[in-house]
Design an enzyme around this catalytic site. Structure first.
Site, mmCIF file in Angstrom:
data_model
loop_
_atom_site.group_PDB
_atom_site.id
_atom_site.type_symbol
_atom_site.label_atom_id
_atom_site.label_comp_id
_atom_site.label_asym_id
_atom_site.label_seq_id
_atom_site.Cartn_x
_atom_site.Cartn_y
_atom_site.Cartn_z
ATOM 1 N N PRO A 1 0.827 -1.219 0.000
ATOM 2 C CA PRO A 1 0.000 0.000 0.000
ATOM 3 C C PRO A 1 0.861 1.269 0.000
ATOM 4 O O PRO A 1 1.504 1.590 0.979
ATOM 5 C CB PRO A 1 -0.803 -0.108 1.295
ATOM 6 N N GLU A 2 0.890 1.946 -1.137
ATOM 7 C CA GLU A 2 1.562 3.239 -1.198
ATOM 8 C C GLU A 2 0.501 4.250 -1.641
ATOM 9 O O GLU A 2 -0.686 3.943 -1.627
ATOM 10 C CB GLU A 2 2.772 3.159 -2.124
ATOM 11 N N LYS B 1 -0.632 8.442 2.599
ATOM 12 C CA LYS B 1 -1.046 7.068 2.849
ATOM 13 C C LYS B 1 -2.167 6.978 3.882
ATOM 14 O O LYS B 1 -2.484 5.909 4.369
ATOM 15 C CB LYS B 1 0.176 6.237 3.260
ATOM 16 N N ASN C 1 8.189 1.995 -0.071
ATOM 17 C CA ASN C 1 9.452 1.344 -0.411
ATOM 18 C C ASN C 1 9.588 0.984 -1.889
ATOM 19 O O ASN C 1 10.673 1.065 -2.461
ATOM 20 C CB ASN C 1 9.591 0.088 0.447
ATOM 21 N N ARG D 1 14.551 -0.611 6.765
ATOM 22 C CA ARG D 1 13.759 -1.045 5.615
ATOM 23 C C ARG D 1 14.733 -1.763 4.688
ATOM 24 O O ARG D 1 15.932 -1.705 4.880
ATOM 25 C CB ARG D 1 13.161 0.156 4.876
#
Ligand SMILES: [Zn+2]
Length: 261
Positions: A2-3, A51, A168, A249
């Protein structure tokens, strides 16, 4: 993942399902909202900010916003009355909103909260320009990024206070397409404007569909240049794509196309 684009699409799902409807019932399955009842409230708007999802409701002269965040694994699904809720296991349901024509079911949502609409800024006021907002402002995003010249460009793109909506996947793909080593300090990035403009284009190009692609191909296994492709050959030069931890990350890059300065 989900971006910004996924969240934008989700806002449209809720918009189609509920906007204009009076809710006939609600069922919150999170302790903080367990006694909340939105029956009788009208859904006026479904919006995304970076987001974050904002579902706006009114009742008489009150205006409230139901806020949710998908993080890595949350989702909203809309069902017709009587339709089986097949989206996810039932124990992941955090909220159900029902109207005469729809049931919107929120699975594994994060930061679920209900605030007066006038106080939305307490939840999203810290965000930088929204990549998919009508007020997208690349110059402001660049100004915010440039204010911390020692931060890596990868971290700067992920920092929602700089610009809102990059996660990401789009981080890694933007850096590949700009030929930037992920650890390059912001101060050494030759063209920040081109970098944020490209990130915005990539996210915006995936609005309206659930498959995220940066290569133009929607075929499975061909939707990214470097993201998720550790040890596979770079699509441009054939070098093995690298993967490493960066600020808790993971990041992916091509050592040839994105050389360390
Ligand atoms: Zn390469």
């Amino acid at each position: 993942m989900p971006e910004g684009d996924t969240v934008w699409n989700t806002a449209r799902v809720l918009e189609r399902a509920l906007t204009g409807d009076v809710l006939t019932g609600s069922d919150f399955r999170v302790p903080a909202l367990a006694t909340t009842d939105l029956a009788g409230w009208t859904v006026t708007e479904s919006a995304s900010r970076g987001k974050h999802l904002l579902l706006r409701l009114t009742h008489a002269d009150e205006a409230m916003t139901l806020h949710s965040h998908l993080r890595m694994d949350g989702a909203w699904r809309a069902y017709a009355p009587g339709e089986r809720w097949t989206g996810r296991p039932a124990h992941l349901i955090r909220v159900v909103l029902k109207s005469k024509r729809s049931a919107a079911v929120g699975y594994h949502l994060h930061e679920l909260s209900l605030v007066p609409t006038a106080e939305e800024d307490t939840l999203v006021g810290h965000l930088g320009p929204d990549l998919l907002g009508a007020d997208w402002d690349p110059a402001e995003a660049v100004r915010r990024i440039a204010a911390k010249p020692d931060v890596s460009i990868a971290a700067a793109l992920l920092d929602q206070r700089n610009l809102a909506g990059v996660g990401n996947l789009y981080k890694a793909e933007t850096l590949f397409l700009r030929g930037l080593w992920p650890w390059t300090p912001v101060a050494d990035v030759p063209d920040l404007t081109a970098t944020v403009t490209l990130a915005q284009k990539l996210v915006a190009s995936n609005r309206g569909r659930w498959t995220q692609t940066t290569t133009g191909s929607l075929r499975r296994g061909q939707t990214s240049y470097v993201y998720g492709r550790r040890a596979q050959p770079c699509r441009r030069c054939g070098a093995a794509v690298q993967k490493a931890e960066q600020d808790e990350r993971v990041t992916y890059w091509c050592p040839h196309c994105q050389p360390k300065p």
